[in-house]
Design a protein around this motif. Structure first.
Motif, PDB file in Angstrom:
ATOM      1  N   GLU A 137      -7.258  21.644  30.331  1.00  0.00           N
ATOM      2  CA  GLU A 137      -7.295  20.308  30.921  1.00  0.00           C
ATOM      3  C   GLU A 137      -6.630  19.250  30.041  1.00  0.00           C
ATOM      4  O   GLU A 137      -6.402  18.129  30.493  1.00  0.00           O
ATOM      5  N   LEU A 138      -6.320  19.597  28.797  1.00  0.00           N
ATOM      6  CA  LEU A 138      -5.724  18.626  27.882  1.00  0.00           C
ATOM      7  C   LEU A 138      -4.254  18.379  28.222  1.00  0.00           C
ATOM      8  O   LEU A 138      -3.544  19.278  28.676  1.00  0.00           O
ATOM      9  N   SER A 139      -3.809  17.156  27.964  1.00  0.00           N
ATOM     10  CA  SER A 139      -2.389  16.830  28.119  1.00  0.00           C
ATOM     11  C   SER A 139      -1.632  17.418  26.923  1.00  0.00           C
ATOM     12  O   SER A 139      -2.238  17.787  25.902  1.00  0.00           O
ATOM     13  N   ASN A 140      -0.331  17.507  27.022  1.00  0.00           N
ATOM     14  CA  ASN A 140       0.464  18.017  25.911  1.00  0.00           C
ATOM     15  C   ASN A 140       0.241  17.209  24.633  1.00  0.00           C
ATOM     16  O   ASN A 140       0.070  17.804  23.566  1.00  0.00           O
ATOM     17  N   PRO A 141       0.216  15.868  24.690  1.00  0.00           N
ATOM     18  CA  PRO A 141      -0.061  15.109  23.459  1.00  0.00           C
ATOM     19  C   PRO A 141      -1.442  15.420  22.879  1.00  0.00           C
ATOM     20  O   PRO A 141      -1.599  15.504  21.658  1.00  0.00           O
ATOM     21  N   GLU A 142      -2.437  15.640  23.727  1.00  0.00           N
ATOM     22  CA  GLU A 142      -3.770  15.996  23.249  1.00  0.00           C
ATOM     23  C   GLU A 142      -3.763  17.380  22.608  1.00  0.00           C
ATOM     24  O   GLU A 142      -4.413  17.606  21.584  1.00  0.00           O
ATOM     25  N   LYS A 143      -3.016  18.314  23.193  1.00  0.00           N
ATOM     26  CA  LYS A 143      -2.905  19.657  22.613  1.00  0.00           C
ATOM     27  C   LYS A 143      -2.226  19.596  21.250  1.00  0.00           C
ATOM     28  O   LYS A 143      -2.643  20.266  20.299  1.00  0.00           O
ATOM     29  N   PRO A 199       1.664  25.683  23.704  1.00  0.00           N
ATOM     30  CA  PRO A 199       0.944  26.960  23.732  1.00  0.00           C
ATOM     31  C   PRO A 199      -0.427  26.864  23.069  1.00  0.00           C
ATOM     32  O   PRO A 199      -0.650  26.043  22.178  1.00  0.00           O
ATOM     33  N   SER A 200      -1.298  27.722  23.483  1.00  0.00           N
ATOM     34  CA  SER A 200      -2.627  27.811  22.890  1.00  0.00           C
ATOM     35  C   SER A 200      -2.532  28.455  21.513  1.00  0.00           C
ATOM     36  O   SER A 200      -1.749  29.381  21.309  1.00  0.00           O
TER      37      SER A 200
END
Length: 58
Positions: A36-42, A5-6
């Motif tokens: 546009e970020l992947s889950n690991p990037e988030k 989630p954001s």
């Protein structure tokens, strides 16, 4: 797959002193690129927010 989630809290105001949003503590680039970020990037962004957020005792 579950999406990370954001951290947005609907209070968008960039602090000119440090470049972080005063609501979620992300940078403008992080906010703009969030979808546009992947889950690991988030998750990496989330891990940075604790250090950016001012503590109540300060």
């Amino acid at each position: 797959m579950t999406t990370v989630p954001s951290p947005c809290v609907n209070w968008c105001d960039i602090n000119p002193e440090n470049g972080y949003c005063r609501g979620c503590y992300r940078t403008l680039t992080e906010i703009a690129n969030w979808s546009e970020l992947s889950n690991p990037e988030k998750l990496e962004v989330w891990s940075l927010l604790t250090d950016r957020k001012p503590q109540a005792s300060e």
